[in-house]
Scaffold this motif. Structure first.
Motif, PDB file in Angstrom:
ATOM      1  N   GLN A   1      44.505 -39.237  23.843  1.00 42.01           N
ATOM      2  CA  GLN A   1      43.938 -37.944  24.197  1.00 42.01           C
ATOM      3  C   GLN A   1      42.418 -38.009  24.123  1.00 42.01           C
ATOM      4  OE1 GLN A   1      46.206 -36.086  21.092  1.00 42.01           O
ATOM      5  NE2 GLN A   1      44.357 -35.428  20.054  1.00 42.01           N
ATOM      6  N   ASP A   2      41.905 -39.217  23.986  1.00 43.33           N
ATOM      7  CA  ASP A   2      40.491 -39.539  24.089  1.00 43.33           C
ATOM      8  C   ASP A   2      39.640 -39.170  22.886  1.00 43.33           C
ATOM      9  OD1 ASP A   2      40.987 -38.498  27.396  1.00 43.33           O
ATOM     10  OD2 ASP A   2      40.762 -40.572  26.790  1.00 43.33           O
ATOM     11  N   PHE A   3      39.983 -38.137  22.134  1.00 36.92           N
ATOM     12  CA  PHE A   3      39.273 -37.855  20.895  1.00 36.92           C
ATOM     13  C   PHE A   3      40.099 -36.865  20.082  1.00 36.92           C
ATOM     14  CE2 PHE A   3      38.285 -34.053  23.113  1.00 36.92           C
ATOM     15  CZ  PHE A   3      37.838 -33.110  22.193  1.00 36.92           C
ATOM     16  N   ASN A   4      39.799 -36.861  18.801  1.00 35.30           N
ATOM     17  CA  ASN A   4      40.500 -35.968  17.887  1.00 35.30           C
ATOM     18  C   ASN A   4      39.718 -34.665  17.789  1.00 35.30           C
ATOM     19  OD1 ASN A   4      41.689 -34.668  15.753  1.00 35.30           O
ATOM     20  ND2 ASN A   4      41.752 -36.442  14.409  1.00 35.30           N
ATOM     21  N   ILE A   5      40.368 -33.548  17.960  1.00 35.66           N
ATOM     22  CA  ILE A   5      39.686 -32.253  17.965  1.00 35.66           C
ATOM     23  C   ILE A   5      38.970 -31.997  16.651  1.00 35.66           C
ATOM     24  CG2 ILE A   5      41.579 -30.811  17.092  1.00 35.66           C
ATOM     25  CD1 ILE A   5      39.422 -29.923  20.141  1.00 35.66           C
ATOM     26  N   VAL A   6      39.475 -32.575  15.541  1.00 30.05           N
ATOM     27  CA  VAL A   6      38.838 -32.335  14.244  1.00 30.05           C
ATOM     28  C   VAL A   6      37.609 -33.218  14.032  1.00 30.05           C
ATOM     29  CG1 VAL A   6      41.021 -31.638  13.211  1.00 30.05           C
ATOM     30  CG2 VAL A   6      40.273 -33.996  12.982  1.00 30.05           C
ATOM     31  N   SER A   7      37.333 -34.138  14.967  1.00 33.23           N
ATOM     32  CA  SER A   7      36.178 -35.026  14.818  1.00 33.23           C
ATOM     33  C   SER A   7      34.920 -34.441  15.451  1.00 33.23           C
ATOM     34  CB  SER A   7      36.479 -36.395  15.430  1.00 33.23           C
ATOM     35  OG  SER A   7      36.577 -36.296  16.840  1.00 33.23           O
ATOM     36  N   ILE A   8      34.984 -33.209  15.952  1.00 32.70           N
ATOM     37  CA  ILE A   8      33.810 -32.588  16.570  1.00 32.70           C
ATOM     38  C   ILE A   8      32.739 -32.334  15.518  1.00 32.70           C
ATOM     39  CG2 ILE A   8      32.937 -30.544  17.769  1.00 32.70           C
ATOM     40  CD1 ILE A   8      35.692 -30.260  19.053  1.00 32.70           C
ATOM     41  N   GLU A   9      31.548 -32.865  15.753  1.00 33.32           N
ATOM     42  CA  GLU A   9      30.432 -32.647  14.843  1.00 33.32           C
ATOM     43  C   GLU A   9      29.546 -31.498  15.304  1.00 33.32           C
ATOM     44  OE1 GLU A   9      28.347 -36.340  14.504  1.00 33.32           O
ATOM     45  OE2 GLU A   9      29.773 -37.172  13.063  1.00 33.32           O
ATOM     46  N   ASN A  10      29.488 -31.312  16.630  1.00 33.79           N
ATOM     47  CA  ASN A  10      28.599 -30.271  17.142  1.00 33.79           C
ATOM     48  C   ASN A  10      29.062 -29.820  18.521  1.00 33.79           C
ATOM     49  OD1 ASN A  10      26.338 -28.554  17.250  1.00 33.79           O
ATOM     50  ND2 ASN A  10      25.113 -30.096  18.298  1.00 33.79           N
ATOM     51  N   VAL A  11      29.007 -28.512  18.748  1.00 32.47           N
ATOM     52  CA  VAL A  11      29.288 -27.948  20.073  1.00 32.47           C
ATOM     53  C   VAL A  11      27.949 -27.709  20.747  1.00 32.47           C
ATOM     54  CG1 VAL A  11      30.326 -26.054  21.368  1.00 32.47           C
ATOM     55  CG2 VAL A  11      31.421 -26.872  19.259  1.00 32.47           C
ATOM     56  N   VAL A  12      27.657 -28.509  21.768  1.00 33.49           N
ATOM     57  CA  VAL A  12      26.347 -28.448  22.425  1.00 33.49           C
ATOM     58  C   VAL A  12      26.299 -27.291  23.414  1.00 33.49           C
ATOM     59  CG1 VAL A  12      24.686 -29.705  23.851  1.00 33.49           C
ATOM     60  CG2 VAL A  12      26.053 -30.925  22.145  1.00 33.49           C
ATOM     61  N   HIS A  13      27.337 -27.211  24.258  1.00 31.49           N
ATOM     62  CA  HIS A  13      27.335 -26.161  25.286  1.00 31.49           C
ATOM     63  C   HIS A  13      28.756 -25.897  25.757  1.00 31.49           C
ATOM     64  CE1 HIS A  13      25.928 -23.675  28.592  1.00 31.49           C
ATOM     65  NE2 HIS A  13      26.638 -24.402  29.431  1.00 31.49           N
ATOM     66  N   LEU A  14      29.056 -24.628  25.992  1.00 29.52           N
ATOM     67  CA  LEU A  14      30.353 -24.225  26.528  1.00 29.52           C
ATOM     68  C   LEU A  14      30.133 -23.390  27.774  1.00 29.52           C
ATOM     69  CD1 LEU A  14      32.170 -23.047  23.243  1.00 29.52           C
ATOM     70  CD2 LEU A  14      32.477 -25.235  24.416  1.00 29.52           C
ATOM     71  N   ASP A  15      31.006 -23.591  28.764  1.00 30.34           N
ATOM     72  CA  ASP A  15      30.950 -22.778  29.980  1.00 30.34           C
ATOM     73  C   ASP A  15      32.374 -22.503  30.427  1.00 30.34           C
ATOM     74  OD1 ASP A  15      29.935 -21.348  32.082  1.00 30.34           O
ATOM     75  OD2 ASP A  15      29.586 -23.115  33.353  1.00 30.34           O
ATOM     76  N   VAL A  16      32.597 -21.356  31.031  1.00 28.68           N
ATOM     77  CA  VAL A  16      33.935 -21.005  31.493  1.00 28.68           C
ATOM     78  C   VAL A  16      33.858 -20.456  32.906  1.00 28.68           C
ATOM     79  CG1 VAL A  16      33.915 -18.626  30.602  1.00 28.68           C
ATOM     80  CG2 VAL A  16      36.095 -19.862  30.823  1.00 28.68           C
ATOM     81  N   LYS A  17      34.814 -20.848  33.733  1.00 27.98           N
ATOM     82  CA  LYS A  17      34.905 -20.349  35.106  1.00 27.98           C
ATOM     83  C   LYS A  17      36.303 -19.789  35.305  1.00 27.98           C
ATOM     84  CE  LYS A  17      31.836 -24.076  36.686  1.00 27.98           C
ATOM     85  NZ  LYS A  17      30.638 -23.277  36.924  1.00 27.98           N
ATOM     86  N   GLN A  18      36.378 -18.699  36.032  1.00 33.12           N
ATOM     87  CA  GLN A  18      37.659 -18.046  36.257  1.00 33.12           C
ATOM     88  C   GLN A  18      37.931 -17.927  37.755  1.00 33.12           C
ATOM     89  OE1 GLN A  18      39.512 -16.982  33.535  1.00 33.12           O
ATOM     90  NE2 GLN A  18      41.219 -16.556  34.910  1.00 33.12           N
ATOM     91  N   LYS A  19      39.107 -18.380  38.187  1.00 28.28           N
ATOM     92  CA  LYS A  19      39.505 -18.235  39.580  1.00 28.28           C
ATOM     93  C   LYS A  19      40.998 -17.965  39.623  1.00 28.28           C
ATOM     94  CE  LYS A  19      39.355 -20.428  44.144  1.00 28.28           C
ATOM     95  NZ  LYS A  19      38.958 -21.637  44.918  1.00 28.28           N
ATOM     96  N   ASP A  20      41.336 -16.782  40.123  1.00 30.94           N
ATOM     97  CA  ASP A  20      42.733 -16.332  40.142  1.00 30.94           C
ATOM     98  C   ASP A  20      43.300 -16.413  38.722  1.00 30.94           C
ATOM     99  OD1 ASP A  20      42.523 -15.927  42.897  1.00 30.94           O
ATOM    100  OD2 ASP A  20      43.082 -18.003  43.334  1.00 30.94           O
ATOM    101  N   ASN A  21      44.346 -17.193  38.514  1.00 30.13           N
ATOM    102  CA  ASN A  21      44.960 -17.268  37.180  1.00 30.13           C
ATOM    103  C   ASN A  21      44.589 -18.556  36.447  1.00 30.13           C
ATOM    104  OD1 ASN A  21      46.436 -18.927  38.893  1.00 30.13           O
ATOM    105  ND2 ASN A  21      48.349 -18.639  37.755  1.00 30.13           N
ATOM    106  N   VAL A  22      43.532 -19.221  36.935  1.00 29.46           N
ATOM    107  CA  VAL A  22      43.120 -20.487  36.330  1.00 29.46           C
ATOM    108  C   VAL A  22      41.775 -20.316  35.624  1.00 29.46           C
ATOM    109  CG1 VAL A  22      42.528 -22.905  36.723  1.00 29.46           C
ATOM    110  CG2 VAL A  22      44.361 -21.828  38.056  1.00 29.46           C
ATOM    111  N   THR A  23      41.758 -20.674  34.350  1.00 28.38           N
ATOM    112  CA  THR A  23      40.534 -20.659  33.554  1.00 28.38           C
ATOM    113  C   THR A  23      40.087 -22.109  33.362  1.00 28.38           C
ATOM    114  OG1 THR A  23      41.239 -18.670  32.356  1.00 28.38           O
ATOM    115  CG2 THR A  23      39.508 -20.021  31.343  1.00 28.38           C
ATOM    116  N   THR A  24      38.844 -22.409  33.730  1.00 21.30           N
ATOM    117  CA  THR A  24      38.301 -23.752  33.544  1.00 21.30           C
ATOM    118  C   THR A  24      37.246 -23.708  32.451  1.00 21.30           C
ATOM    119  OG1 THR A  24      38.670 -24.304  35.876  1.00 21.30           O
ATOM    120  CG2 THR A  24      37.154 -25.707  34.639  1.00 21.30           C
ATOM    121  N   LEU A  25      37.477 -24.478  31.406  1.00 24.86           N
ATOM    122  CA  LEU A  25      36.546 -24.547  30.280  1.00 24.86           C
ATOM    123  C   LEU A  25      35.850 -25.895  30.297  1.00 24.86           C
ATOM    124  CD1 LEU A  25      35.418 -23.564  27.488  1.00 24.86           C
ATOM    125  CD2 LEU A  25      37.405 -24.699  26.469  1.00 24.86           C
ATOM    126  N   ILE A  26      34.525 -25.872  30.296  1.00 28.31           N
ATOM    127  CA  ILE A  26      33.738 -27.101  30.227  1.00 28.31           C
ATOM    128  C   ILE A  26      33.069 -27.129  28.859  1.00 28.31           C
ATOM    129  CG2 ILE A  26      31.893 -28.500  31.238  1.00 28.31           C
ATOM    130  CD1 ILE A  26      33.275 -25.689  33.318  1.00 28.31           C
TER     131      ILE A  26
END
Length: 224
Positions: free
Chosen positions: A159-184
């Motif tokens: 799964q490429d990385f462990n969610i608990v290994s996050i040291e810092n959240v640099v930037h979050l962005d979200v896009k919404q189209k119809d019933n699909v939410t895209t989180l970057i």
């Protein structure tokens, strides 16, 4: 003459003692290196234990089905406007991802032993959180067949990385189209490694599932 011989004898004795001391230090240093290699293996590769047959009773998990089904994935909800995800914040989407990923990881820890039947149950259970494509992309690669069943291998590489290994959240962005939410999510994980993870979340009849997963090392310009 006697003084000269005495001095030469003294110098020879000192040289022998010093030489012995030097030779004693070399094996000690080499032993330390060998211990380090054994203590800190490369977790990116499978170990010999990953191929070990499952010993009798190792895959015995009391009340397996009941315990598995009791672990429910969270619902993606807009805390400001219930059942309306059109203005869902990136922070809310990220909190959902973290909570859902932690639930997912409870069954996917390294070296966990499962029978064929248990593996099928886990993959079925994951349909509550992931689409079939994402299940095969991530969880499907984690089950390593061995004699007697399967082992979970190579901690989190699937799964490429462990969610608990996050040291810092640099930037979050979200896009919404119809019933699909895209989180970057631009993150920094252990050893100060920057990564970008893109999650596509599809919500149908109030049920949200991870239907897309893209992982890249380093910051990524994502404009889709």
């Amino acid at each position: 003459m006697r003084k000269l011989l005495a001095m030469l004898l003294t110098m020879i004795i000192i040289a022998v003692i010093a030489g012995c001391g030097t030779e004693q230090k070399v094996p000690s240093t080499n032993a330390g290196i060998e211990v380090d290699k054994q203590t800190y293996p490369d977790e990116s590769e499978t170990s010999s234990y990953d191929d070990e047959p499952i010993y009798p009773g190792e895959a015995y998990h009391p009340n397996f089905n009941e315990t598995l089904q009791a672990q429910t994935f969270p619902a993606l909800v807009n805390s400001k406007v219930k059942e309306n995800l059109s203005n869902l914040s990136a922070e809310q989407a990220f909190e959902w991802v973290k909570e859902a990923e932690l639930t997912y990881q409870t069954t996917m820890y390294r070296h966990a032993a499962y029978t064929e039947e248990q593996r099928a149950e886990i993959l079925s259970w994951l349909q509550n959180y992931m689409s079939e494509e994402v299940i095969q992309q991530r969880a499907g690669k984690a089950f390593h067949p061995v004699e007697g069943g399967y082992r979970i291998i190579a901690a989190y590489y699937f799964q490429d990385f462990n969610i608990v290994s996050i040291e810092n959240v640099v930037h979050l962005d979200v896009k919404q189209k119809d019933n699909v939410t895209t989180l970057i999510a631009e993150l920094v994980v252990m050893v100060e490694q920057p990564i970008t993870v893109v999650y596509k979340i599809t919500t149908t009849d109030g049920v949200s599932k991870l239907t897309g997963y893209q992982f890249e090392l380093g910051p990524v310009n994502y404009n889709n």
